[in-house]
Design a protein around this motif. Structure first.
Motif, PDB file in Angstrom:
ATOM      1  N   LYS A  39       0.891  -1.158   0.000  1.00  0.00           N
ATOM      2  CA  LYS A  39       0.000   0.000   0.000  1.00  0.00           C
ATOM      3  C   LYS A  39       0.927   1.205   0.000  1.00  0.00           C
ATOM      4  CE  LYS A  39      -3.822   0.611   1.993  1.00  0.00           C
ATOM      5  NZ  LYS A  39      -4.897   0.861   2.977  1.00  0.00           N
ATOM      6  N   ILE A  40       0.890   1.965  -1.081  1.00  0.00           N
ATOM      7  CA  ILE A  40       1.929   2.962  -1.286  1.00  0.00           C
ATOM      8  C   ILE A  40       1.753   4.171  -0.359  1.00  0.00           C
ATOM      9  CG2 ILE A  40       2.225   2.227  -3.674  1.00  0.00           C
ATOM     10  CD1 ILE A  40       0.908   4.856  -4.538  1.00  0.00           C
ATOM     11  N   ALA A  41       2.837   4.906  -0.228  1.00  0.00           N
ATOM     12  CA  ALA A  41       2.868   6.089   0.634  1.00  0.00           C
ATOM     13  C   ALA A  41       2.260   7.284  -0.093  1.00  0.00           C
ATOM     14  CB  ALA A  41       4.308   6.387   1.037  1.00  0.00           C
ATOM     15  N   ASN A  42       1.700   8.195   0.685  1.00  0.00           N
ATOM     16  CA  ASN A  42       1.188   9.445   0.123  1.00  0.00           C
ATOM     17  C   ASN A  42       2.009  10.625   0.672  1.00  0.00           C
ATOM     18  OD1 ASN A  42       0.261   9.856   2.737  1.00  0.00           O
ATOM     19  ND2 ASN A  42      -1.905   9.576   2.221  1.00  0.00           N
ATOM     20  N   LYS A  43       1.548  11.828   0.396  1.00  0.00           N
ATOM     21  CA  LYS A  43       2.301  13.016   0.814  1.00  0.00           C
ATOM     22  C   LYS A  43       2.409  13.118   2.334  1.00  0.00           C
ATOM     23  CE  LYS A  43       1.083  15.711  -3.300  1.00  0.00           C
ATOM     24  NZ  LYS A  43       0.396  16.924  -3.833  1.00  0.00           N
ATOM     25  N   ALA A  44       1.374  12.689   3.037  1.00  0.00           N
ATOM     26  CA  ALA A  44       1.431  12.720   4.501  1.00  0.00           C
ATOM     27  C   ALA A  44       2.516  11.786   5.026  1.00  0.00           C
ATOM     28  CB  ALA A  44       0.069  12.343   5.087  1.00  0.00           C
ATOM     29  N   ASP A  45       2.678  10.622   4.379  1.00  0.00           N
ATOM     30  CA  ASP A  45       3.735   9.686   4.775  1.00  0.00           C
ATOM     31  C   ASP A  45       5.119  10.287   4.533  1.00  0.00           C
ATOM     32  OD1 ASP A  45       2.114   7.448   5.561  1.00  0.00           O
ATOM     33  OD2 ASP A  45       1.691   7.105   3.447  1.00  0.00           O
ATOM     34  N   ILE A  46       5.265  11.012   3.429  1.00  0.00           N
ATOM     35  CA  ILE A  46       6.546  11.660   3.144  1.00  0.00           C
ATOM     36  C   ILE A  46       6.888  12.670   4.230  1.00  0.00           C
ATOM     37  CG2 ILE A  46       7.693  13.279   1.557  1.00  0.00           C
ATOM     38  CD1 ILE A  46       6.293  11.811  -0.720  1.00  0.00           C
ATOM     39  N   ASP A  47       5.896  13.432   4.642  1.00  0.00           N
ATOM     40  CA  ASP A  47       6.132  14.398   5.719  1.00  0.00           C
ATOM     41  C   ASP A  47       6.538  13.693   7.013  1.00  0.00           C
ATOM     42  OD1 ASP A  47       5.948  17.120   6.932  1.00  0.00           O
ATOM     43  OD2 ASP A  47       4.318  16.195   8.068  1.00  0.00           O
TER      44      ASP A  47
END
Length: 484
Positions: A39-47
């Motif tokens: 389940k891929i990462a989104n922008k919140a995960d990058i932060d």
């Protein structure tokens, strides 16, 4: 080693799913068998990942340099303990042969060993001042947090080539592997350093897709450096976004290496070296020999022997120890190669050896009667396809070799070593090798390209320089006299 665990994101020391609803299927390029799903990462995960790296970097600052060295050396021990499992992952996820896997693992171990020396090499200077009673101190300090974006061809090594030196120089790291190599280029590396004992959150691994995150990985305010390895087109864009956001880009990009054979070369040896330089890992190496330039007096002898050698290379299952050429990484790469071959033939190139292309399996192709202005001579051939070009004089060879927007690697074969060296000086490339292969990378030697093959140098002292910065602290031991 739990493959299911390696199908998670590593964020702030926790293995978990990304917050996107999109699922990435990680498949074996040879037989399409499912390896794992993300389940891929989104922008919140990058932060979250960058915030974690920033916090953990402050903890890493407090670790004794000798302890840091020991932790990095533990990473090598973990690899040695799990070398067969890692070899299987490289064969399954990348379509790499066992020979390729062992070659890549060796590179990885050497770069970690070099990075393990970095904590003890964070040297500064004390410099004199124009002012009486004052000293100038220069401290070498970590840049902060480094964002690493790696490719699919040698992902275990090309991720580690930035990750290990960045950690050794005291930085936090967020790694984004290519979507076709999320384990060997990403989560495997996270697992290795987790087991080695780096602080929780110091290294984070984000598996995602550009459609999901856009430019967020590069634009995020925390990373000070973005290290990218991949195509020139994408690297140019990433470099522009990084600079626009006042981050330093380190770019290792594409190549169009010339393998030059002079009339006095050992032709049999040149055939062996040219074969390895083009067909190792299906030609999916930025340093691979795209153009073989042969002096006309020995052109026929070389072409005959080269064609015979290449025609015997076995294409097939990378797990078969006799296989030299496995699958290219995805259908898009195979289609690109097919189109380049057909376009070259339409322009007048003649297929001396034309292999079949079925799905991702691309058999070797050798094209002759290629002229320097053809697409085959100008574009990077990222697969088991090569063009052979005759030349008359050294000046002709240098002109042809330089007639490209790239400048990464190269090779010159001659019985006169110093003749080769003097010729090598005139080829506009970051690296070139006399009587050797085009594919060379050593842990203490500067690695990088000229022109559109990249910016910056990695390995050894150059990596230490790239992943650190200098801070000037002056100390006035007396009092200055002011004019007002």
């Amino acid at each position: 080693m739990d493959t299911k665990l390696l199908g998670k994101q590593l964020i702030d020391g926790e293995w978990r799913d990304g917050q996107s609803s999109t699922v990435l299927k990680n498949v074996n390029p040879y037989n399409d068998e499912l390896i794992t799903e993300f389940k891929i990462a989104n922008k919140a995960d990058i932060d979250l990942a960058y915030q974690a790296a920033h916090r953990a970097k402050c903890e890493w600052d407090k670790v004794n340099p000798y302890k840091k060295r020991d932790i990095l050396e533990e990473a090598v021990k973990y690899i040695d303990t799990h070398i067969e499992e890692i070899t299987q992952l490289i064969m399954e996820e990348l379509g790499g042969t066992r020979l390729k896997a062992m070659f890549e693992i060796g590179l990885v171990k050497n770069i970690i060993k070099e990075a393990a020396t970095f904590p003890l090499r964070m040297e500064g200077k004390i410099l004199p001042s124009v002012e009486d009673g004052k000293e100038n101190r220069l401290y070498r300090i970590p840049a902060g947090v480094v964002g690493v974006i790696s490719p699919f061809n040698f992902p275990f090594y090309l991720s580690m080539k930035s990750v290990a030196p960045a950690l050794g120089a005291g930085n936090g790291v967020v790694l984004k592997p290519h979507e076709d190599s999320p384990i060997t280029g990403g989560t495997l590396i996270g697992k290795i350093f987790e087991e080695a004992g780096v602080p929780k959150g110091l290294l984070n691994v984000i598996v995602t897709d550009i459609k999901e995150i856009g430019d967020a990985f590069v634009e995020h305010p925390i990373p000070r450096i973005i290290s990218f390895t991949g195509s020139t087109k994408v690297g140019s864009y990433i470099g522009q976004v990084a600079v626009k956001n006042f981050k330093k880009p380190i770019l290792e990009l594409g190549g169009n290496s010339a393998f030059i054979i002079l009339e006095d070369a050992d032709i049999d040896y040149a055939v062996e070296a040219a074969t390895f330089s083009r067909f190792t890992h299906q030609g999916q190496i930025c340093m691979s020999a795209n153009r073989i330039l042969v002096q006309r007096d020995v052109y026929k002898e070389f072409v005959d022997k080269y064609s015979d050698k290449v025609s015997k290379l076995k294409t097939g299952d990378p797990r078969d120890p006799d296989t030299i050429i496995g699958p290219v990484i995805n259908n898009r790469q195979a289609e690109t190669l097919y189109n380049l071959i057909e376009e070259g033939i339409q322009e007048g190139a003649v297929p001396l050896l034309k292999g079949n292309i079925e799905g991702r399996m691309v058999e070797p192709t050798i094209l002759i009667d290629v002229t320097p202005n053809m697409v085959l001579a100008q574009e990077e051939l990222f697969g088991p396809v090569v063009c052979v070009i005759p030349f008359d004089t050294e000046e002709d060879a240098i002109e042809i070799a330089n007639d490209t927007r790239f400048g990464l690697s190269g090779a010159i074969h001659t019985s006169n070593t110093e003749r080769g060296v003097e010729m090598a000086k005139k080829v506009h490339t970051g690296m070139i090798h006399v009587n050797d292969i085009t594919i060379n990378d050593e842990p203490i030697v500067a690695f990088g390209g000229e022109k559109q093959s990249g910016l910056g140098r990695l390995n050894g002292e150059w990596s230490l320089e790239e992943f650190t910065t200098l801070k000037w602290i002056s100390v006035n031991h007396s009092q200055r006299n002011f004019p007002y």
